[in-house]
Write a protein that holds these residues in place. Structure first.
Motif, PDB file in Angstrom:
ATOM      1  N   VAL A  93      11.008  15.831   5.421  1.00 46.64           N
ATOM      2  CA  VAL A  93       9.845  16.698   5.265  1.00 46.64           C
ATOM      3  C   VAL A  93       9.192  16.894   6.626  1.00 46.64           C
ATOM      4  O   VAL A  93       9.217  16.013   7.481  1.00 46.64           O
ATOM      5  CB  VAL A  93       8.815  16.130   4.265  1.00 46.64           C
ATOM      6  N   ARG A  94       8.596  18.055   6.806  1.00 50.06           N
ATOM      7  CA  ARG A  94       7.864  18.367   8.025  1.00 50.06           C
ATOM      8  C   ARG A  94       6.408  18.004   7.788  1.00 50.06           C
ATOM      9  O   ARG A  94       5.774  18.473   6.844  1.00 50.06           O
ATOM     10  CB  ARG A  94       8.009  19.854   8.347  1.00 50.06           C
ATOM     11  N   THR A  95       5.860  17.166   8.640  1.00 50.32           N
ATOM     12  CA  THR A  95       4.471  16.750   8.505  1.00 50.32           C
ATOM     13  C   THR A  95       3.543  17.792   9.114  1.00 50.32           C
ATOM     14  O   THR A  95       3.988  18.691   9.830  1.00 50.32           O
ATOM     15  CB  THR A  95       4.224  15.386   9.179  1.00 50.32           C
ATOM     16  N   ARG A  96       2.275  17.661   8.826  1.00 52.46           N
ATOM     17  CA  ARG A  96       1.283  18.612   9.308  1.00 52.46           C
ATOM     18  C   ARG A  96       1.260  18.694  10.833  1.00 52.46           C
ATOM     19  O   ARG A  96       1.002  19.742  11.405  1.00 52.46           O
ATOM     20  CB  ARG A  96      -0.106  18.235   8.795  1.00 52.46           C
ATOM     21  N   ASP A  97       1.551  17.583  11.512  1.00 54.84           N
ATOM     22  CA  ASP A  97       1.512  17.587  12.982  1.00 54.84           C
ATOM     23  C   ASP A  97       2.828  18.025  13.617  1.00 54.84           C
ATOM     24  O   ASP A  97       3.003  17.941  14.830  1.00 54.84           O
ATOM     25  CB  ASP A  97       1.067  16.239  13.522  1.00 54.84           C
ATOM     26  N   GLY A  98       3.778  18.493  12.793  1.00 48.54           N
ATOM     27  CA  GLY A  98       5.033  19.038  13.311  1.00 48.54           C
ATOM     28  C   GLY A  98       6.177  18.061  13.413  1.00 48.54           C
ATOM     29  O   GLY A  98       7.281  18.438  13.808  1.00 48.54           O
ATOM     30  N   ASN A  99       5.955  16.801  13.066  1.00 48.52           N
ATOM     31  CA  ASN A  99       7.046  15.823  13.072  1.00 48.52           C
ATOM     32  C   ASN A  99       7.880  15.952  11.806  1.00 48.52           C
ATOM     33  O   ASN A  99       7.446  16.544  10.818  1.00 48.52           O
ATOM     34  CB  ASN A  99       6.486  14.400  13.174  1.00 48.52           C
ATOM     35  N   THR A 100       9.062  15.374  11.831  1.00 49.67           N
ATOM     36  CA  THR A 100       9.915  15.348  10.649  1.00 49.67           C
ATOM     37  C   THR A 100      10.106  13.897  10.223  1.00 49.67           C
ATOM     38  O   THR A 100      10.406  13.036  11.052  1.00 49.67           O
ATOM     39  CB  THR A 100      11.282  15.984  10.943  1.00 49.67           C
ATOM     40  N   VAL A 101       9.919  13.640   8.929  1.00 51.98           N
ATOM     41  CA  VAL A 101      10.083  12.303   8.363  1.00 51.98           C
ATOM     42  C   VAL A 101      11.188  12.377   7.320  1.00 51.98           C
ATOM     43  O   VAL A 101      11.162  13.249   6.443  1.00 51.98           O
ATOM     44  CB  VAL A 101       8.774  11.817   7.701  1.00 51.98           C
ATOM     45  N   SER A 102      12.159  11.483   7.412  1.00 52.70           N
ATOM     46  CA  SER A 102      13.214  11.400   6.402  1.00 52.70           C
ATOM     47  C   SER A 102      12.905  10.231   5.483  1.00 52.70           C
ATOM     48  O   SER A 102      12.654   9.113   5.946  1.00 52.70           O
ATOM     49  CB  SER A 102      14.583  11.209   7.059  1.00 52.70           C
ATOM     50  N   VAL A 103      12.926  10.503   4.181  1.00 56.51           N
ATOM     51  CA  VAL A 103      12.585   9.484   3.182  1.00 56.51           C
ATOM     52  C   VAL A 103      13.811   9.198   2.340  1.00 56.51           C
ATOM     53  O   VAL A 103      14.428  10.114   1.789  1.00 56.51           O
ATOM     54  CB  VAL A 103      11.430   9.972   2.274  1.00 56.51           C
ATOM     55  N   GLU A 124       0.831  -1.195   0.000  1.00 66.13           N
ATOM     56  CA  GLU A 124       0.000   0.000   0.000  1.00 66.13           C
ATOM     57  C   GLU A 124       0.871   1.252   0.000  1.00 66.13           C
ATOM     58  O   GLU A 124       1.970   1.248   0.565  1.00 66.13           O
ATOM     59  CB  GLU A 124      -0.902   0.019   1.238  1.00 66.13           C
ATOM     60  N   PRO A 125       0.401   2.335  -0.624  1.00 66.94           N
ATOM     61  CA  PRO A 125       1.186   3.579  -0.602  1.00 66.94           C
ATOM     62  C   PRO A 125       1.261   4.150   0.809  1.00 66.94           C
ATOM     63  O   PRO A 125       0.363   3.947   1.629  1.00 66.94           O
ATOM     64  CB  PRO A 125       0.419   4.519  -1.536  1.00 66.94           C
ATOM     65  N   LEU A 126       2.342   4.852   1.080  1.00 68.90           N
ATOM     66  CA  LEU A 126       2.521   5.549   2.345  1.00 68.90           C
ATOM     67  C   LEU A 126       2.054   6.986   2.167  1.00 68.90           C
ATOM     68  O   LEU A 126       2.381   7.622   1.164  1.00 68.90           O
ATOM     69  CB  LEU A 126       3.991   5.529   2.766  1.00 68.90           C
ATOM     70  N   LEU A 127       1.294   7.505   3.120  1.00 64.34           N
ATOM     71  CA  LEU A 127       0.777   8.870   3.063  1.00 64.34           C
ATOM     72  C   LEU A 127       1.331   9.661   4.233  1.00 64.34           C
ATOM     73  O   LEU A 127       1.241   9.226   5.381  1.00 64.34           O
ATOM     74  CB  LEU A 127      -0.748   8.870   3.160  1.00 64.34           C
ATOM     75  N   PHE A 128       1.897  10.821   3.921  1.00 67.71           N
ATOM     76  CA  PHE A 128       2.418  11.709   4.951  1.00 67.71           C
ATOM     77  C   PHE A 128       1.755  13.073   4.776  1.00 67.71           C
ATOM     78  O   PHE A 128       2.114  13.824   3.864  1.00 67.71           O
ATOM     79  CB  PHE A 128       3.944  11.840   4.834  1.00 67.71           C
ATOM     80  N   PRO A 129       0.760  13.392   5.619  1.00 65.46           N
ATOM     81  CA  PRO A 129       0.133  14.713   5.532  1.00 65.46           C
ATOM     82  C   PRO A 129       1.178  15.801   5.766  1.00 65.46           C
ATOM     83  O   PRO A 129       1.970  15.723   6.700  1.00 65.46           O
ATOM     84  CB  PRO A 129      -0.901  14.694   6.656  1.00 65.46           C
ATOM     85  N   LEU A 130       1.190  16.794   4.890  1.00 65.10           N
ATOM     86  CA  LEU A 130       2.189  17.861   4.951  1.00 65.10           C
ATOM     87  C   LEU A 130       1.574  19.170   5.413  1.00 65.10           C
ATOM     88  O   LEU A 130       0.391  19.420   5.210  1.00 65.10           O
ATOM     89  CB  LEU A 130       2.804  18.087   3.561  1.00 65.10           C
TER      90      LEU A 130
END
Length: 80
Positions: free
Chosen positions: A47-57, A17-23
Motif C-alpha cells: 500500500v502507498r502511505t500518505r507520505d508517499g512510502n510503500t508498505v508491504s503487509v 498494539e494495532p499498527l496504523l498506516f495513514p493512507l
C-alpha cells in the motif's frame, strides 16, 4: 468537518498494539475492497502511505484489518 484521514489499521495475530498506516485518500477504497480476500488467502499486499512510502503487509500475520478515519475525535476502531 475535518478532512478525512484514512488509515489502514492492522491487529497482528501475535497481539500488541494495532499498527496504523495513514493512507493516501485515493488508496483507501482500493485497499478496503481487498482486505477480505487478503485476510482469507493470507496474501501479501503493498500500500502507498500518505507520505508517499510503500508498505508491504504479509496478511498471514494479521488477525483483523480495517480502514479507519483518524480525523474522528474520541472514537477509534470498530463501533458496535
Amino acid at each position: 468537518m475535518a478532512d478525512p484521514k484514512p488509515a489502514l489499521v492492522l491487529h497482528l495475530a501475535a497481539g500488541g498494539e494495532p499498527l496504523l498506516f495513514p493512507l493516501a485518500a485515493d488508496e483507501a477504497p482500493t485497499v478496503e475492497e481487498k482486505i477480505p480476500d487478503l485476510l482469507s488467502r493470507s496474501g501479501v499486499h503493498s500500500v502507498r502511505t500518505r507520505d508517499g512510502n510503500t508498505v508491504s503487509v504479509n496478511f498471514t500475520h494479521v488477525a483483523a484489518a480495517y480502514i479507519d478515519d483518524l480525523s474522528r475525535k474520541g472514537k477509534f476502531g470498530l463501533s458496535v
